[in-house]
Design a protein around this motif. Structure first.
Motif, PDB file in Angstrom:
ATOM      1  N   LEU A 121       0.842  -1.172  -0.175  1.00 14.60           N
ATOM      2  CA  LEU A 121       0.143   0.154   0.232  1.00 14.60           C
ATOM      3  C   LEU A 121       0.967   1.460  -0.018  1.00 14.60           C
ATOM      4  CD1 LEU A 121      -2.732  -1.197   2.381  1.00 14.60           C
ATOM      5  CD2 LEU A 121      -3.013  -0.866   0.035  1.00 14.60           C
TER       6      LEU A 121
ATOM      7  N   SER B  56      -0.739   9.827   5.816  1.00 13.76           N
ATOM      8  CA  SER B  56      -1.829   9.395   5.161  1.00 13.76           C
ATOM      9  C   SER B  56      -3.261  10.084   5.631  1.00 13.76           C
ATOM     10  CB  SER B  56      -1.848   7.833   5.222  1.00 13.76           C
ATOM     11  OG  SER B  56      -3.288   7.422   4.745  1.00 13.76           O
TER      12      SER B  56
ATOM     13  N   SER C 217      -9.186   3.510   6.967  1.00 14.35           N
ATOM     14  CA  SER C 217      -9.356   2.003   7.031  1.00 14.35           C
ATOM     15  C   SER C 217     -10.444   1.433   7.565  1.00 14.35           C
ATOM     16  CB  SER C 217      -8.034   1.214   7.020  1.00 14.35           C
ATOM     17  OG  SER C 217      -7.645   1.450   8.341  1.00 14.35           O
TER      18      SER C 217
ATOM     19  N   THR D 126     -11.435  -3.163   4.873  1.00 19.68           N
ATOM     20  CA  THR D 126      -9.819  -3.083   4.928  1.00 19.68           C
ATOM     21  C   THR D 126      -9.427  -3.143   6.296  1.00 19.68           C
ATOM     22  OG1 THR D 126      -9.864  -0.718   4.852  1.00 19.68           O
ATOM     23  CG2 THR D 126      -9.987  -1.734   2.684  1.00 19.68           C
TER      24      THR D 126
ATOM     25  N   ILE E 288      -6.043   8.587   4.748  1.00 18.21           N
ATOM     26  CA  ILE E 288      -6.996   7.479   4.267  1.00 18.21           C
ATOM     27  C   ILE E 288      -7.681   6.603   5.268  1.00 18.21           C
ATOM     28  CG2 ILE E 288      -7.323   5.496   2.511  1.00 18.21           C
ATOM     29  CD1 ILE E 288      -5.096   6.667   0.741  1.00 18.21           C
TER      30      ILE E 288
ATOM     31  N   ASN F  33       2.267   1.677  -3.381  1.00 22.52           N
ATOM     32  CA  ASN F  33       0.972   2.237  -4.290  1.00 22.52           C
ATOM     33  C   ASN F  33       0.752   3.726  -3.938  1.00 22.52           C
ATOM     34  OD1 ASN F  33       1.213  -0.079  -5.683  1.00 22.52           O
ATOM     35  ND2 ASN F  33      -0.316  -1.182  -4.688  1.00 22.52           N
ATOM     36  N   GLY F  34       1.088   4.334  -2.745  1.00 25.45           N
ATOM     37  CA  GLY F  34       0.389   5.514  -2.152  1.00 25.45           C
ATOM     38  C   GLY F  34      -0.677   5.255  -1.690  1.00 25.45           C
ATOM     39  N   THR F  35      -1.344   4.292  -1.362  1.00 27.27           N
ATOM     40  CA  THR F  35      -2.653   4.112  -0.877  1.00 27.27           C
ATOM     41  C   THR F  35      -2.674   3.535   0.690  1.00 27.27           C
ATOM     42  OG1 THR F  35      -2.775   2.002  -1.769  1.00 27.27           O
ATOM     43  CG2 THR F  35      -3.742   3.664  -3.136  1.00 27.27           C
ATOM     44  N   ASN F  36      -1.597   3.851   1.265  1.00 29.13           N
ATOM     45  CA  ASN F  36      -1.368   3.405   2.646  1.00 29.13           C
ATOM     46  C   ASN F  36      -2.441   4.055   3.456  1.00 29.13           C
ATOM     47  OD1 ASN F  36       0.598   5.404   1.925  1.00 29.13           O
ATOM     48  ND2 ASN F  36       0.803   5.457   4.068  1.00 29.13           N
ATOM     49  N   ALA F  37      -2.967   3.459   4.624  1.00 30.19           N
ATOM     50  CA  ALA F  37      -4.022   4.107   5.573  1.00 30.19           C
ATOM     51  C   ALA F  37      -3.496   4.783   6.469  1.00 30.19           C
ATOM     52  CB  ALA F  37      -5.088   3.099   5.887  1.00 30.19           C
TER      53      ALA F  37
END
Length: 200
Positions: A15, A68, A72, A192, A70, A18-22
């Motif tokens: 993640l 981050s 989860s 997630t 984001i 991909n730059g999508t870590n929470a």
């Protein structure tokens, strides 16, 4: 079938790449909380203790939005508390998953001081004598009244555990066990952060 519930640590590197870590709640105020009959600095252990809370204190976890922002569904946090998103809580309640009390936390961004109120800690009320002690391999330390179970040689008592969808065992309280029903709810909703290890 039963499963150990943990955070999905294996996905973190992928993640991040991909730059999508929470969000990672890297600090908390648990060490500063004063609560009747609990020594200061030990409130984080209440999650493993059978107790009735007279009130729920102000519990805060801190993260940096620079790392981050984001959300989860299962919140990674420094104290390894089982903290879930409001959406997960509402669905578990709707589907009649019993044995959990939900207490709110404040998730605070240290950059902006913005407070996120979407997360709740799962306080699991089912503490059961769930191990099959005849089949399991373990060591018992009488001085500390502590059991050490051998990995891959630890077995649950199916007859006892079948009554619960989520529980902790009194002889090893840190581990959370869940049923096939619980696991299916998480997977069907594609939430997630959750990871499940099969438990014989």
């Amino acid at each position: 079938m039963f499963y150990k519930l943990t955070y999905d640590m294996d996905s973190i590197d992928k993640l991040i790449k991909n730059g999508t870590n929470a969000i990672y709640a890297q600090e908390s105020n648990l060490g500063d909380i004063e609560y009747p009959e609990i020594k200061k600095g030990f409130f984080d252990n209440t999650i493993f203790t059978q107790m009735e809370f007279d009130y729920w204190p102000n519990v805060e976890f801190y993260y940096s939005a620079k790392a981050s922002n984001i959300e989860s569904d299962y919140l990674l946090n420094v104290n390894r508390w089982p903290i879930i998103h409001r959406n997960v809580m509402n669905k578990l309640i709707e589907l009649g998953i019993e044995g959990i009390k939900y207490f709110p936390i404040k998730l605070i961004d240290v950059v902006s001081n913005k407070i996120n109120n979407n997360y709740f800690v799962m306080y699991i009320t089912n503490f059961i004598d769930g191990y099959d002690m005849k089949k399991s391999t373990y060591f018992y330390d009488e001085q500390y009244d502590m059991y050490t179970f051998i990995p891959k040689k630890t077995f649950l008592n199916k007859e006892i555990c079948n009554r619960y969808d989520i529980f902790r065992c009194t002889k090893k309280r840190p581990i959370i066990y869940v049923s096939e029903k619980f696991k299916s709810i998480i997977e069907e909703n594609q939430w997630t952060g959750f990871f499940f290890y099969e438990q014989p």
